[in-house]
Design an enzyme around this catalytic site. Structure first.
Site, PDB file in Angstrom:
ATOM      1  N   GLU A 269      29.809 -15.121  10.785  1.00  0.00           N
ATOM      2  CA  GLU A 269      30.464 -15.462   9.511  1.00  0.00           C
ATOM      3  C   GLU A 269      29.908 -14.593   8.389  1.00  0.00           C
ATOM      4  O   GLU A 269      29.288 -15.095   7.455  1.00  0.00           O
ATOM      5  CB  GLU A 269      30.285 -16.954   9.190  1.00  0.00           C
ATOM      6  CG  GLU A 269      28.849 -17.430   9.389  1.00  0.00           C
ATOM      7  CD  GLU A 269      28.565 -18.854   8.954  1.00  0.00           C
ATOM      8  OE1 GLU A 269      29.509 -19.646   8.844  1.00  0.00           O
ATOM      9  OE2 GLU A 269      27.385 -19.148   8.726  1.00  0.00           O
ATOM     10  N   GLY A 271      29.755 -12.187   5.028  1.00  0.00           N
ATOM     11  CA  GLY A 271      30.427 -12.077   3.747  1.00  0.00           C
ATOM     12  C   GLY A 271      30.354 -10.629   3.285  1.00  0.00           C
ATOM     13  O   GLY A 271      31.308  -9.859   3.373  1.00  0.00           O
ATOM     14  N   ARG A 272      29.139 -10.246   2.861  1.00  0.00           N
ATOM     15  CA  ARG A 272      28.922  -8.933   2.257  1.00  0.00           C
ATOM     16  C   ARG A 272      29.504  -7.779   3.063  1.00  0.00           C
ATOM     17  O   ARG A 272      30.195  -6.911   2.532  1.00  0.00           O
ATOM     18  CB  ARG A 272      27.411  -8.712   2.096  1.00  0.00           C
ATOM     19  CG  ARG A 272      27.041  -7.477   1.314  1.00  0.00           C
ATOM     20  CD  ARG A 272      25.531  -7.200   1.367  1.00  0.00           C
ATOM     21  NE  ARG A 272      24.747  -8.394   1.181  1.00  0.00           N
ATOM     22  CZ  ARG A 272      24.388  -8.879  -0.008  1.00  0.00           C
ATOM     23  NH1 ARG A 272      24.699  -8.223  -1.096  1.00  0.00           N
ATOM     24  NH2 ARG A 272      23.690 -10.002  -0.102  1.00  0.00           N
ATOM     25  N   CYS A 347      23.823  -7.819 -25.745  1.00  0.00           N
ATOM     26  CA  CYS A 347      22.633  -7.683 -26.577  1.00  0.00           C
ATOM     27  C   CYS A 347      21.417  -8.202 -25.836  1.00  0.00           C
ATOM     28  O   CYS A 347      20.804  -9.185 -26.256  1.00  0.00           O
ATOM     29  CB  CYS A 347      22.800  -8.466 -27.863  1.00  0.00           C
ATOM     30  SG  CYS A 347      24.323  -8.087 -28.687  1.00  0.00           S
TER      31      CYS A 347
HETATM   32  C1  LIG Z   1      26.169 -16.654   2.279  1.00  0.00           C
HETATM   33  C2  LIG Z   1      26.364 -17.125   3.655  1.00  0.00           C
HETATM   34  C3  LIG Z   1      26.976 -16.290   4.598  1.00  0.00           C
HETATM   35  C4  LIG Z   1      27.352 -14.853   4.318  1.00  0.00           C
HETATM   36  O1  LIG Z   1      26.199 -14.095   4.173  1.00  0.00           O
HETATM   37  P1  LIG Z   1      26.256 -12.474   4.068  1.00  0.00           P
HETATM   38  O2  LIG Z   1      24.844 -12.098   3.903  1.00  0.00           O
HETATM   39  O3  LIG Z   1      27.102 -12.155   2.893  1.00  0.00           O
HETATM   40  O4  LIG Z   1      26.860 -11.978   5.330  1.00  0.00           O
HETATM   41  C5  LIG Z   1      27.198 -16.801   5.855  1.00  0.00           C
HETATM   42  N1  LIG Z   1      26.836 -18.065   6.183  1.00  0.00           N
HETATM   43  C6  LIG Z   1      26.235 -18.895   5.297  1.00  0.00           C
HETATM   44  C7  LIG Z   1      25.875 -20.263   5.718  1.00  0.00           C
HETATM   45  C8  LIG Z   1      25.969 -18.452   4.012  1.00  0.00           C
HETATM   46  O5  LIG Z   1      25.361 -19.256   3.148  1.00  0.00           O
END
Ligand SMILES: *Cc1c(COP(=O)(O)O)cnc(C)c1O
Length: 403
Positions: A269, A271-272, A347
């Protein structure tokens, strides 16, 4: 920088001055994920953790290519459900409220990642009252020093995430107790770190997860349908390379690690790693100053739109799109072959995007484009601080039918 993006900014900046925008390359994003999936093993599934970038267009773009989404709040759950009523959703996060658990059951999530024994008891209570069935994965924080360390670690040390492995027995007895007919154990969830650059470390971590799960299967005599190995594939903000997904996939195949899963599905799963490279934050230079021998370029925008460089304390990679027009009767400030700090319009001295960057040429009116701005950029930022205007949002798609 990506030529299409450069061209796009050259074509568009004139209409919106001073230019300040996020630009998302949706075509690139969907190709990237399709390529990732080419080598993915059977019974391995890819979910997108939307907290990296919850933009609706990003979710819509990923919907046809990923197996589902990971969410960690009711707001994120609603976002995904507004795009698709059916797509599988994993619901995690510490401190889930009763209204979130209820919403998760109403909106039909595939799995809830249970992060504590109290949460499990709450869930059993709620599911019984609603007379609804729900599948859960237990999120485990392994007590080990065998996990790789990255600047962001969520496990292998005291942490508010998940439960210690010593609590698995107790969690399973709660699930097995005769009062519970609604909450079903399906497996384990781990998300131990973020921004790991090393495919081989990641393999070792997954090997450890599998070994642990094998042990628990025997010890507690439970079938394990799912092992969710989390996200954490890294993107580099300096000259080092990003996480090598191709190498990771080939190691995963080669070492026969997956044979040991014996029918347990493997989930990732991230994200980045899915989105970071497909977002750009472009901000026009408003002023250039010299102060005590140091140059500063002040852009229309800053860390209130893009907090990542301030949050991590790094110099964010950028390129410059040159703009030839200069409509004023007075001289146009510029720096040639020198060092400049790229700062924002706030600022506060914390509003820095890059310190002492070496550049060939930068003029007022040129556009500074922060690359790798697709993840943890806009949505982690403090937009209201100082009340400047928000950036525009543009989406590059195959059809090129943006406004
Ligand atoms: C933030 C998060 C992700 C994604 O993490 P990345 O470092 O962006 O791949 C996956 N699983 C959980 C539970 C998260 O909190």
């Amino acid at each position: 920088m990506n030529q299409d993006v450069q061209q796009w900014i050259e074509n568009h900046h004139v209409k919106h001055q001073p230019f300040c925008a996020y630009i998302y390359d949706l075509t690139g994003l969907s190709r990237h994920v399709e390529t990732m999936l080419e080598a993915i093993p059977q019974d391995t599934h890819l979910f997108y953790a939307i907290k990296a970038n919850p933009d609706r267009k990003i979710i819509e773009t990923l919907l046809p290519v990923v197996d589902g989404f990971e969410v960690a709040s009711i707001g994120e759950l609603e976002k995904v459900r507004s795009v698709s009523e059916e797509v599988p959703v994993l619901f995690g996060g510490p401190g889930k409220k009763e209204y979130e658990l209820e919403a998760a059951l109403q909106k039909g999530v595939a799995y809830i990642h249970v992060e504590s024994l109290l949460e499990l008891q709450r869930l059993i209570h709620i599911a019984r009252n609603m007379d609804t069935q729900v599948s859960v994965l237990l999120r485990i924080n392994l007590q080990t020093n065998a996990l790789p360390t990255t600047p962001i670690s969520m496990a292998g040390q005291p942490s508010p995430f998940g439960m210690d492995e010593q609590l698995i027995g107790e969690a399973l007895s709660l699930i097995r107790s005769h009062e519970n007919k609604h909450v079903h154990f399906r497996g384990f969830h781990f998300h131990s770190l973020s921004n790991n650059m090393h495919a081989d470390w990641h393999i070792e971590m997954i090997r450890l997860y599998i070994q642990k799960v094998e042990g628990w299967k025997k010890k507690f005599n439970v079938p394990v349908h799912v092992l969710n190995a989390g996200g954490g594939f890294g993107v580099s903000y300096d000259e080092n390379p990003d996480f090598d997904w191709k190498q990771f996939m080939s190691l995963l195949h080669k070492e026969g690690i997956l044979d040991r899963l014996e029918g347990t599905k493997l989930f990732f799963e991230p994200g980045r790693w899915l989105v970071a490279n497909y977002g750009y934050y472009a901000a026009e230079v408003i002023d250039i100053k010299k102060s005590m021998e140091q140059h500063f370029a002040i852009v229309r925008g800053g860390t209130h739109h893009h907090r990542l460089p301030a949050s991590w304390g790094h110099d964010h990679p950028f390129s410059i799109v040159s703009v030839e027009e200069w409509e004023y009767p007075f001289e146009r400030p510029e720096i040639t072959s020198g060092e400049v700090s790229i700062v924002g319009e706030l600022c506060t001295p914390k509003d820095r995007l890059h310190t002492n960057a070496i550049i060939q040429k930068l003029r007022v009116g040129d556009v500074v484009v922060l690359e790798k701005s697709g993840a943890y950029s806009w949505s982690i930022s403090h937009h209201d601080f100082l009340d400047h205007r928000r950036p525009d949002f543009y989406y590059m798609e195959e059809e090129m039918n943006y406004g």
